[in-house]
Design an enzyme around this catalytic site. Sequence first.
Site, PDB file in Angstrom:
ATOM      1  N   SER A 181       0.818  -1.213   0.000  1.00 19.45           N
ATOM      2  CA  SER A 181       0.000   0.000   0.000  1.00 19.45           C
ATOM      3  C   SER A 181       0.852   1.263   0.000  1.00 19.45           C
ATOM      4  O   SER A 181       1.941   1.308   0.577  1.00 19.45           O
ATOM      5  CB  SER A 181      -0.922   0.023   1.219  1.00 19.45           C
ATOM      6  OG  SER A 181      -1.854  -1.028   1.171  1.00 19.45           O
TER       7      SER A 181
ATOM      8  N   GLU B 102      -2.276 -14.385   1.466  1.00 14.98           N
ATOM      9  CA  GLU B 102      -2.612 -13.390   2.480  1.00 14.98           C
ATOM     10  C   GLU B 102      -4.087 -13.477   2.839  1.00 14.98           C
ATOM     11  O   GLU B 102      -4.467 -13.337   3.998  1.00 14.98           O
ATOM     12  CB  GLU B 102      -2.282 -11.987   1.973  1.00 14.98           C
ATOM     13  CG  GLU B 102      -2.537 -10.907   3.008  1.00 14.98           C
ATOM     14  CD  GLU B 102      -2.142  -9.527   2.531  1.00 14.98           C
ATOM     15  OE1 GLU B 102      -2.181  -8.595   3.358  1.00 14.98           O
ATOM     16  OE2 GLU B 102      -1.809  -9.362   1.352  1.00 14.98           O
TER      17      GLU B 102
END
Length: 399
Positions: free
Chosen positions: A131, A246
């Site tokens: 991110s 994930e």
Amino acid sequence: MSLKLSPADEAFRQEVRDFLATHLTADLRLSGERMTSVYADHEASMAWQAILHAKGWAAPAWPVEHGGAGWSVVQRHIFARERAAAGAPPLSPMGIAMAGPAILRFGTPAQKQFFLPRILSGAHFWCQGYSEPQAGSDLAALQMRAERDGDDFICNGSKIWTTHANVANWMFCLVRTTRGPKPQQGISFLLIDMTTPGIEVLPIVMNSGEWIQNQVFFDDVRVPVANVLGDIDDGWTVAKYLLQFERGGSAYAPDLQIRLDALKRVAPDMPELAAKLADLEIRLEVLDALESEILSAVSNGREIGADASMMKILGTELQQRLTELALEAAGPLARAWQPAAGRAGGPVLDYPGPIGDHISGEPWQAIAPLRYLNERAGSIYAGTNEIQRDIIAKADLRL
């Protein structure tokens, strides 16, 4: 929930129980039982990984030839349940459950030889550089640049919400190496030594007071081209593969079931709360069945696609629901901020430490608001649950 086990699996479960009884110290149990987030405190997690590594159990899903346990799906379920029931702290997923599978799939022989043993031993502790301030759920909008200079890439930019960057010595990172007609093109997957000059890590303090998240800045950071995982400009392929791990590479249900069972034992005898817990348990049965199917697919080398998104939605939203019911059960004894009651997943900044041994109520009551605050992030990290629903709608419903 109960498993019907074969004699061999019953013997394995007893072996796990014996191992946990022998090797779990009182401090490690306390770290697992009093977690305030999805992460155990760093020192306890690393100490437990060293014990598991010595046994050959640090990486349940890795193949044996690379140092993994090579367990079946049933064995992995057994271990996950027994670990949670015994109060053992979980390991950080960034290395063993994320970087490791990506390197196993896309790494060169030299990368596998160098990184995999160090991930297993804990010598390399990883964080994830995905991110950015303007690229969260829309990850393909990332702008961190990596420009080729001979045998190196020179990296400039920043990453945000980087879990454990303050203690990690390696990062797997998405960077933009070229620009193509689609934003997913021209992205490369780099393995970055966090001790490299030009890297600065700044804390992001959570509502619970814990320092687990970070913003990381890169100023002319040199990374060898040899540290590209997969092909240059095709890092999106690696990232999509890793995101399956994930979102869906580990099970939520075993830990949630243990926490639910504990709440049922300590919660007051309130019929309305009992009905809510029963509803949660039914939903947890559904999640457990889904996870069994997904983990079976992963163990047989199949890609799980949108099923990982479904698992992530159900798992994180049930986590959040459980924390809501724990708050309801704790009632007025659930004070807003009592760091002394739990074992935080990171340093609690600006907190001088316990004043005596006083906390409001029982430890589970004092921890309830801390877990509640931390697990609000569950529906945001690894791609927001809204994005996961879009993925399911497109992949499975053809909308």
